[in-house]
Design an enzyme around this catalytic site. Sequence first.
Site, PDB file in Angstrom:
ATOM      1  N   ASP A 118      -2.035   6.571  -4.618  1.00 23.23           N
ATOM      2  CA  ASP A 118      -2.247   5.325  -3.812  1.00 23.23           C
ATOM      3  C   ASP A 118      -2.604   4.014  -4.372  1.00 23.23           C
ATOM      4  OD1 ASP A 118      -3.140   4.157  -1.431  1.00 23.23           O
ATOM      5  OD2 ASP A 118      -4.779   5.474  -0.751  1.00 23.23           O
TER       6      ASP A 118
ATOM      7  N   ASP B  63       0.645  -1.150   0.219  1.00 20.66           N
ATOM      8  CA  ASP B  63       0.111  -0.006   0.009  1.00 20.66           C
ATOM      9  C   ASP B  63       0.912   1.271  -0.040  1.00 20.66           C
ATOM     10  OD1 ASP B  63      -1.857   1.911   0.429  1.00 20.66           O
ATOM     11  OD2 ASP B  63      -2.460   1.206   2.291  1.00 20.66           O
TER      12      ASP B  63
END
Length: 421
Positions: free
Chosen positions: A307, A128
Amino acid sequence: MFSKAAMITVTLALMASASPVAPKPRGVAIPIAKRSSLANADGTFNADKILKHTVKTVNKHRANLINLEKNAGTQAFRKGASIKPLATLPEHLQKRQSESLTDEENDAEWAGTVSIGTPAQDFLIDFDTGSSDLWVPSSSCSSSVCSSKQKYDASASSTSSSKSGSFSIQYGDGSTVSGPINTDTVSVAGISVDNQYMSAVTTLSSSFSNDPIDGLLGLAFPAISNLGQNPFFNTAIEQKAVSAGDFGFKLASSGSELYLGGTNNALYSGSIEYHDVDSSQGFWQLSGASALVGGNAAVDNFETIIDSGTTLMYGPPSAVQTFYAAISGSGEYDSSQGEYYYSCDSPPNVAFSWGGQDWTITDANFNLGETESGSGKCIGALIGQDIGLGDNVWLLGDSFMKNVYTAFSFDKTAVGFATLS
């Protein structure tokens, strides 16, 4: 990004020695969960899935802002940024979330195997770029959700060390991921670091009940670390476990890859177009962005966070409204959720630019499905939401990243994009 249906391959590769004559390193293939459609089986829009993603995204970045305030103070916030109240799921979705045998979602994380401890204990981990901590379930986890997970046993690792403090993230169903703090040896595809800060969580949110991943490894900057420590890749740079402080992502329906210690030029053509980021924000955050429709800027001069842990794209509600106003035949679908439709028969030419090339989003990546079968109206993957990141900050997740090769450089303090091969 919770429950997943199929598997694809990720390659995490370590650049060879710094010698200019070093041979090209071989990658390490790791199976990861496949990115699947967020639409219903008939191709129509699934509002519940999108709502769950939005709640998760809002709370993830709420936690990041809490961490940023703790680590750097509110002076690090962008104008208009604020820590929002915890977003919650409506009651009917909270009930479904707790039904562990029902697969309510059909999307995916970009996950691979991470080994922790001596001897190694293996975990399936979500990579992530929108967070900065490593956590896995503990052998002492009291949550029923942990029963289906691989669990970390600190007592079984000769390199584990207990640290003071605690780790905690709150989720929209009212549950948390929380636990004590440890350090241990952590390895990803042969890249091994010592004394990496992590949490072996003793409570695990019911949000993960249908999710095959065991935990999460953050790849953003230390400023948004809940642990207040270097994330894994920063530790790898510090300990010289990698020869370059860069990593690259290709996210696709097949051949997805995370390349650690450089970029894989076999997966892109031409050069990488880099743009500086402000590391004090903790995010991979670029300024000077434009959102284009049909080659013309509908909204310009805004900031963007890149992201991999967010599925969709989000912007301030007024800016997103302006964006869709530039699309002929578009309209508001759900004002409370910031969702808009456009004509399925005339999909818009959508792109983002940071002053260089226009990076186009394909219709397949922009289309979240028809509002209902035969309506001719498709929902766009850009949603208007005030996530709290700032008045002029957009969040670009996988709906954008799947169209480009994305390079993240701690060496350059920059994010770069290149054309996929």
